[in-house]
Design an enzyme around this catalytic site. Structure first.
Site, short mmCIF file in Angstrom:
data_model
loop_
_atom_site.label_atom_id
_atom_site.label_comp_id
_atom_site.label_asym_id
_atom_site.label_seq_id
_atom_site.Cartn_x
_atom_site.Cartn_y
_atom_site.Cartn_z
N THR A 49 0.62 -0.75 -0.38
CA THR A 49 -0.04 -0.33 0.14
C THR A 49 0.83 1.11 -0.38
OG1 THR A 49 -1.02 -0.48 0.77
CG2 THR A 49 -2.09 0.99 1.09
N TYR A 62 -7.26 0.91 -4.37
CA TYR A 62 -6.06 1.22 -5.07
C TYR A 62 -5.18 0.28 -5.37
CZ TYR A 62 -4.41 -0.10 -0.85
OH TYR A 62 -4.86 -1.36 0.35
N THR A 128 1.73 -4.37 4.39
CA THR A 128 0.67 -4.68 5.91
C THR A 128 0.18 -6.33 6.36
OG1 THR A 128 -1.22 -3.73 5.84
CG2 THR A 128 0.65 -2.25 6.17
N ASP A 129 -0.76 -6.77 4.83
CA ASP A 129 -1.31 -7.57 4.99
C ASP A 129 -0.70 -8.68 5.81
OD1 ASP A 129 -3.63 -6.37 5.07
OD2 ASP A 129 -3.43 -7.46 2.29
N LYS A 201 -1.17 -7.58 12.69
CA LYS A 201 -2.26 -6.40 12.35
C LYS A 201 -3.42 -7.27 13.10
CE LYS A 201 -3.56 -4.53 7.78
NZ LYS A 201 -3.70 -4.86 6.80
N GLU A 320 -5.75 -28.30 28.82
CA GLU A 320 -7.02 -29.13 27.65
C GLU A 320 -5.73 -29.53 27.39
OE1 GLU A 320 -9.06 -25.87 26.36
OE2 GLU A 320 -9.23 -24.43 27.45
#
Length: 365
Positions: A49, A62, A128-129, A201, A320
C-alpha cells in the site's frame, strides 16, 4: 623569553581571540555532525500500500506496488539529513502475494549488504497484510546486529492523508539509530516501533493497526527522537539456514470452529503438508474429531503445532490437550501465521521431533 618574542606571542593570541569571536556560533550537534559521516541506509522496496495508487473504480480502492522505491524515497523531504540513502526494487506486489521467492531474495540481498558492510541499516517497504510474517521470517534467518526495519502504510501514496511518507521517514530514522542495533528485525508504523516476534496487524483499516498484544511495543519514534522502552536482547539468537532454493516445506494452517470435523486436517496430510498449525479455539483447542486427526498426523511424522485464533495470550503446553501424549507442540505466544513460519524453518533444518521443536518455540530474545 625575550621582550620581542613575548610581544609577538601576545599579538598572535589577540588575533586568534578576535577570530574566534567573529566566527559564527555552532548550532547544537553541528560539531558532532561535521565530525561523523551520515549513516548509510539501503531501502529495499517490495510494493504494498505504501507504493499504491488510487483507482477510479472505488472511493477507497487502490492498486498496490505501483510506485518505485526510489520514487518513495525522493518524495520524503528531509530524509537526506538522516542518512545517505539508496533504494533498490526487490518486487512490486501487494503483500497478500508475498511468497517464498521474495523472502529468499530479501534474505540473500540483506545478507550480502551486512556481510559486505554496504550499509549501517536496511529499510524494507512492504504491504501490511503479511508484514509480520516477513519480519518474523527475516528475524530468524538474518545474522548480525545491524538494524533491519520493515515499514508500510495503511493508505496509498496518492491518498489525501497518506501515512506512508511519515512512516518511511521514521523507519529510516530508526534504521540509522545506534540504539536499534542488536534488537533483531523491527516494524515501524504510526510513530511506534515493534519487535518481529510480538507484532500483529489487528485492524483492517486503522493507521494504528499494528500492536504487540503480549509484550507491548519496543519503543516510539517521531521526527525528533527514537526512544526504546525495552532493552536489547541478551540471548544468542538461533539463525536458521535456508534451503538452496525456495520453496520452504509446506505447512498448512487449519482454522478451528464449532462443529469442526477432520476434513481440513486429512486434506492437508493428503496434500503433502509436512506440518500443520491448528488455529485453535481458546487455548489452542479443537473438536475431538480434529484433535484425533492431528494425533494421527503426528504419528505419521507431521509436525503438529497448536496455536490460537484468539489474537492474544499464550497457548500453554498440556493445558486442555495432552501434548506430551499426542506429540504436539504448543505455539506459546506465536500466532498461527508466525507458528507456520517457524515450523517451516524447523522442518527445513531437519527439526521434526516435537521436543526439539518445542524448545525452538520457547526461544526468545
Amino acid at each position: 623569553m625575550s621582550r620581542s618574542a613575548l610581544v609577538v606571542a601576545l599579538l598572535r593570541a589577540s588575533i586568534l581571540g578576535f577570530a574566534l569571536l567573529a566566527a559564527p556560533a555552532l548550532q547544537p550537534g553541528q560539531a558532532f555532525a561535521q565530525q561523523r559521516p551520515l549513516p548509510r541506509v539501503i531501502v529495499l522496496a517490495t510494493g504494498g500500500t505504501i507504493a499504491g495508487q488510487a483507482t477510479s473504480t472505488s472511493a477507497i480502492g487502490y492498486a498496490s506496488g505501483k510506485v518505485t522505491g526510489a520514487a518513495l524515497v525522493a518524495a520524503v523531504p528531509g530524509m537526506d539529513r538522516l542518512a545517505t540513502i539508496s533504494a533498490e526494487q526487490i518486487s512490486s506486489v501487494g503483500s497478500q502475494d508475498m511468497n517464498d521467492k521474495i523472502w529468499f531474495d530479501l534474505a540473500h540481498r540483506i545478507g550480502d549488504i551486512l556481510a559486505k558492510n554496504e550499509a549501517d541499516g536496511v529499510v524494507i517497504t512492504h504491504g501490511t497484510d503479511t508484514m509480520e510474517e516477513t519480519a518474523f521470517f527475516l528475524d530468524n534467518v538474518l545474522p548480525g546486529d545491524k538494524p533491519v526495519v520493515l515499514v508500510g502504510s495503511m493508505r496509498p501514496s496518492t491518498a489525501v492523508s497518506a501515512d506512508g511518507p511519515a512512516n518511511l521517514y521514521e523507519a529510516v530514522e530508526v534504521a540509522a539509530s545506534p540504539q536499534a542495533r542488536g534488537r533483531g528485525v523491527l516494524v515501524v508504523l504510526n510513530d511506534t516501533i515493534h519487535g518481529a516476534r510480538g507484532v500483529q496487524k489487528t485492524n483492517t483499516t486503522s493507521v494504528q493497526t499494528f500492536l504487540s498484544p503480549n509484550g507491548g511495543p519496543a519503543g516510539y519514534v517521531d521526527p525528533a527522537s527514537v526512544r526504546f522502552v525495552t532493552q536489547p536482547g541478551t540471548a544468542t539468537r538461533h539463525v536458521y539456514a535456508l534451503p538452496t532454493a525456495p520453496p520452504l516445506p509446506r505447512v498448512d494452517i487449519v482454522y478451528a470452529h464449532a462443529n469442526m470435523d477432520a476434513a481440513q486436517i486429512d486434506d492437508a496430510v493428503k496434500g503433502g503438508a509436512k506440518g500443520i498449525v491448528l488455529a485453535g479455539v481458546g487455548d489452542g483447542n479443537g473438536s475431538q474429531a480434529a484433535i484425533d486427526a492431528l494425533a494421527t498426523a503426528a504419528k505419521q511424522g507431521v509436525l503438529v503445532v497448536r496455536a490460537s485464533r484468539v489474537g492474544s495470550g499464550f497457548v500453554n503446553r498440556n493445558v486442555e490437550v495432552d501434548d506430551d501424549k499426542l506429540g504436539f507442540v504448543a505455539a506459546l505466544d506465536l500466532n498461527p501465521q508466525k507458528a507456520r513460519v517457524l515450523s517451516q524453518l524447523l522442518i527445513a533444518n531437519g527439526v521434526t521431533d516435537p521436543k526439539q521443536a518445542q524448545d525452538a518455540f520457547a526461544a526468545t530474545w
